[in-house]
Enzyme design. Structure first.
Site, mmCIF file in Angstrom:
data_model
loop_
_atom_site.group_PDB
_atom_site.id
_atom_site.type_symbol
_atom_site.label_atom_id
_atom_site.label_comp_id
_atom_site.label_asym_id
_atom_site.label_seq_id
_atom_site.Cartn_x
_atom_site.Cartn_y
_atom_site.Cartn_z
ATOM 1 N N GLY A 1 2.225 2.324 0.799
ATOM 2 C CA GLY A 1 2.855 3.630 0.970
ATOM 3 C C GLY A 1 4.309 3.586 0.562
ATOM 4 O O GLY A 1 4.937 2.533 0.549
ATOM 5 N N LYS B 1 7.350 -1.744 7.180
ATOM 6 C CA LYS B 1 8.179 -0.796 6.443
ATOM 7 C C LYS B 1 9.529 -1.442 6.145
ATOM 8 O O LYS B 1 10.248 -1.848 7.046
ATOM 9 C CB LYS B 1 8.377 0.494 7.230
ATOM 10 N N ASP C 1 10.356 15.602 10.285
ATOM 11 C CA ASP C 1 9.598 15.501 9.022
ATOM 12 C C ASP C 1 8.094 15.461 9.287
ATOM 13 O O ASP C 1 7.386 14.573 8.822
ATOM 14 C CB ASP C 1 10.039 14.266 8.235
#
Length: 660
Positions: A380, A402, A497
Site C-alpha cells: 500500500g 508503515k 481522512d
C-alpha cells in the site's frame, strides 16, 4: 409502418396519435422533417442505442448546428453550423424524396439553403441520414440490386473526424492519423478505461494537496504545441514569453495547466475539455507533470569540449581537496551519530518506562528491515508513507509496516505522546497498532496485517463486490469505530481522512479503520480545532475550505460520502457517467427526492426500507452546515433503527432543523 418508414399509431377513428417521424432519435428518412426546436442525438456506441455524446439541433433562429450533449446552444460549443443564423424563424430541416437536404421556411414554400448541394440517383437505391457515434452527420445510400452491397457514405457534415468536440473525453486530445481520429492522453495521464475514448484520461500519479507544505512531488511543465481546448481559465496573466507562463503555473499550486498565446497566459484547472491538434493554432498548452528530479538545464556537454590542460590540473587539485574534506566530514558525522544513537536508546527506554500501560513494542530499524526482507513487498501507499508486508521473526505473525516519509525532524515528545494515546486504543473496528520504530530519522509504525485489503478493493471491483447484508454490516462497523475515536477514547481523535482506502478488511471481511491519529502525529505543531486542509478530495467536509474550527462533524461528513459509495458500489466522482450521475451525492439526493432510490443499486435486490434508511442517514451526514449533521452516536442509532429518521433537506442549503 408506412412505406416511407414512418411508424404511425392511429386511433379507432383514423386520427394519428403518434408517429416516429415527429419523434426522431438519431436518423432521418426521406420525406422526414426535423422541426424547429427539435434535435437528433447520436447513439452511445454501435451496439448501444441509448443517447450518446453529440446532437444536431434545428434551432428556432434558423441555424442548423451540431454540439456535444449537455452543453448550451452557444457558438463556443458548436463544431458544425449551416450558417443560416437569423435568416428566418421556425424553419424546418427537410430530407426530401429526391434525396436533397434543405432548410425550408415556415410557409413551406421557399427553400432557404440546400445543404447537400446536389441530387442523388433514386432508382434501386435507399437512403438515410444519421448523426453517427463519432458526432458527424452523414448521408448513406444502399444499392438494392447488388448482392454484396453495403451502406456507402454520400455526404458528411465534416470530413475532419476530429471536428466533434468531446470525442476524446476529458484530459485527452484528438489527432488526425491518415484521415482517422486518434485520441491521446496528456503527458502524465492514462486512459480511465483502455479502448474507451469517451471515458477520458486521468493522472497516473497522485498530486500533492495544496495544503501540504512539505511537498514530496517535484513538478515540471510539459509542452504541447498547436492544440486547441475549451477556454475556461481561472486567471489570465500578461507575460513576456512562454517561460514566464510556465513559471507562473509552477508557482501556483492550484494551476494544473496553462495555455500560452501571444503574450497571454491562461491558468487552467482540470479537467481540460475539447482538445484537438491543429497545426494552424498558435496556442501552446503547458501541462503540469510529475518528475522524480527537478528539471535542471546543464551545458556540461558543451563545456567539456573547451576544457584545457590547465583547467584539468586545477580540477585535480579541487578533487583532492574535496576528498580530504569528505574524510573529515565522515569522521565528524560518525562521532555525532554515535552520541545521537546513545540518546535515542535512552529515549526509547524512557518511552517504555513512561508508558507501562501501553502494550506497544519498540522495534529497531534493523529488526524491521529483516522482518520485511529489506522492505521488499509493498502492499500500500498513501500520502504519509508506504506500507510493507512483514513477519515477526519469533512468532511468524504477519504484520503491516508503515514507513513514514514526512515526519518532522523535531517533536520527539509529541511523537511519544501520540504513541501512548494510540497505543491505548483497542476496538474491534480499528486496526491495532502493535509497535513502532523511533531511531534517528526513521519513524515506522507496525500494525496488524489485514488479509482482505481495503474496502475500496471490494466496492470498486465487480468481482469482489459485497452483498447487501455485508454492506450493512460494514457500514455499522465503520460507524462504531469512528464513534469510539470520537467519544470513547481517553484522548479524543478526529480521523480527518475517512475514505474506503483507509478502511481495511480482516480475514472475516470485518471493517477496521486505519491511520487514525496519523495526521496529528505527522504535524504535532498544529492545534486540534484549527488546521490546514487534510484528507482526500471528494471526502473533505466544506468547513475545511471556510477556515472554520474542525470538529468531529468533519469525520461525519466523510462517513456520509463513504456510506453512499457503499450503497451504490461506485466512487463518489465518476466523470465517465452522465452529468446527472457523475457526482454521487447530488444524484443520490435527486433519487431520494424523486422516489427513485432503486436506481442507486441497479438491478440488485435489496430491502427497500433498509435502503431508504441508509440513504436518509447518509444525506443527513453530508449536510453543508456542520451543526446539522448528527453525532456518530445518533448515526449508529439511526442505522440500527432505534430512533426515527426525519426527512433530510437538500445538502446544499441550510435548514432550521439542527442535530445537537
Amino acid at each position: 409502418m408506412l412505406n416511407s418508414g414512418n411508424l404511425v399509431l392511429y386511433s379507432s377513428n383514423g386520427t394519428i396519435l403518434w408517429e416516429s417521424f415527429n419523434n426522431p432519435t438519431n436518423t432521418l428518412l426521406p420525406t422526414q422533417r426535423l422541426r424547429a426546436g427539435y434535435e437528433l442525438v447520436s447513439s452511445a456506441s454501435e451496439s448501444d442505442y441509448s443517447s450518446g455524446r453529440f446532437r444536431l439541433k434545428m434551432q428556432n433562429d434558423g441555424n442548423l448546428v451540431q454540439y456535444p450533449v449537455r452543453t448550451p446552444d452557444a457558438a463556443s460549443y458548436a463544431y458544425y453550423s449551416s450558417g443560416t443564423f437569423g435568416i428566418g424563424d421556425n424553419m424546418n430541416l427537410v430530407f426530401d424524396a429526391d434525396i436533397q437536404l434543405y432548410l425550408l421556411n415556415s410557409t413551406g414554400v421557399n427553400i432557404i439553403k440546400n445543404i447537400t448541394k446536389r441530387e442523388y440517383p433514386t432508382k434501386d437505391r435507399i437512403y438515410l441520414m444519421r448523426i453517427d457515434v463519432d458526432g458527424i452527420f452523414r448521408l448513406y445510400s444502399y444499392n438494392r440490386r447488388q448482392s454484396n452491397s453495403t451502406w456507402s457514405i454520400e455526404w458528411s457534415s465534416s470530413n475532419d473526424k476530429c471536428d466533434p468536440k468531446g470525442l476524446c473525453g476529458i484530459n485527452a486530445f484528438c489527432v488526425n492519423n491518415d484521415q482517422e481520429a486518434d485520441c491521446r492522453c496528456l503527458s502524465g495521464f492514462d486512459f480511465v478505461q483502455e479502448g474507451n475514448w469517451s471515458s477520458g484520461c486521468e493522472r497516473n500519479f497522485v498530486a500533492d494537496s495544496c495544503a501540504n507544505k512539505n511537498k514530496s512531488v517535484a513538478y515540471d511543465m510539459e509542452e504541447l504545441p498547436n492544440t486547441s481546448w475549451e477556454n475556461n481559465p481561472y486567471s489570465v496573466l500578461k507575460v513576456q514569453e512562454k517561460e514566464g507562463c510556465r513559471q507562473a503555473c509552477l508557482d501556483d499550486c492550484n494551476c494544473e495547466a496553462a495555455f500560452y498565446t501571444d503574450g497571454e497566459c491562461r491558468k487552467q484547472m482540470l479537467p481540460l475539455l475539447y482538445g484537438r491538434r491543429q497545426l494552424d493554432d498558435s496556442n501552446i498548452a503547458l501541462i503540469k507533470v510529475y518528475t522524480s528530479t527537478p528539471h535542471v538545464e546543464t551545458s556540461v556537454a558543451k563545456e567539456s569540449e573547451r576544457i584545457r590542460k590547465d583547467i584539468l590540473i586545477i580540477s585535480v587539485v579541487l578533487v583532492s581537496f574535496g576528498f580530504v574534506m569528505l574524510v573529515i566530514s565522515v569522521l565528524v558525522l560518525w562521532k555525532r551519530n554515535f552520541y545521537a544513537y546513545k540518546k535515542i536508546n535512552q529515549r526509547s527506554q524512557d518511552v517504555e518506562l513512561m508508558g507501562t500501560d501501553v502494550s506497544l513494542r519498540s522495534f529497531t530499524y534493523e529488526e524491521l528491515e529483516k522482518m520485511t526482507d529489506g522492505f521488499k513487498e509493498e502492499i500500500g501507499r498513501g500520502s504519509f508513507g508506504t506500507v510493507y508486508k512483514g513477519t515477526i521473526l519469533n512468532s511468524q505473525k504477519e504484520v503491516a509496516v508503515k514507513k513514514l516519509e514526512k515526519v518532522l525532524e523535531e517533536g520527539e515528545r509529541e511523537f511519544q505522546n501520540e504513541m501512548r494515546a494510540i497505543g491505548r486504543t483497542h476496538h474491534k473496528n480499528l486496526v491495532r497498532l502493535l509497535g513502532y520504530c523511533y531511531e534517528g530519522p526513521n519513524r515506522l509504525l507496525v500494525y496488524e496485517y489485514m488479509s482482505n485489503g481495503s474496502l475500496a478493493d471490494m466496492l470498486f471491483n465487480p468481482e469482489n463486490k459485497p452483498c447487501w447484508e455485508e454492506r450493512l454490516g460494514i457500514t455499522c462497523g465503520i460507524a462504531r469505530g469512528i464513534l469510539y475515536l470520537h467519544e470513547e477514547c481517553v484522548t479524543q481523535i478526529i480521523h480527518c481522512d475517512i475514505k474506503p482506502q483507509n478502511i481495511l478488511m480482516d480475514e472475516y471481511r470485518r471493517a477496521k479503520i486505519s491511520d487514525f491519529g496519523l495526521a496529528k502525529l505527522l504535524k504535532p505543531d498544529q492545534t486540534k480545532t484549527y488546521t490546514g486542509i487534510r484528507g482526500t478530495r471528494g471526502y473533505v467536509a466544506p468547513e475545511w475550505h471556510r477556515n472554520l474550527p474542525i470538529t468531529t462533524k468533519a469525520d461525519v461528513y466523510s462517513f456520509g460520502i463513504v456510506m453512499l459509495e457503499i450503497i451504490c458500489c461506485r466512487k463518489n466522482l465518476s466523470w465517465g457517467l452522465s452529468e446527472e450521475e457523475a457526482v454521487l451525492e447530488d444524484w443520490a439526493y435527486d433519487c431520494f427526492q424523486n422516489g427513485e432510490l432503486p436506481k442507486l443499486v441497479g438491478s440488485e435486490e435489496v430491502d427497500k426500507r433498509q435502503l431508504e434508511r441508509m440513504v436518509k442517514v447518509a444525506i443527513w451526514c453530508i449536510q453543508e452546515e456542520p451543526s446539522m449533521r448528527p453525532s456518530m452516536n445518533k448515526v449508529l442509532l439511526m442505522l440500527e433503527g432505534t430512533i426515527e429518521i426525519p426527512i433530510p433537506p437538500n445538502p446544499e442549503f441550510f435548514s432550521a432543523q439542527v442535530f445537537s
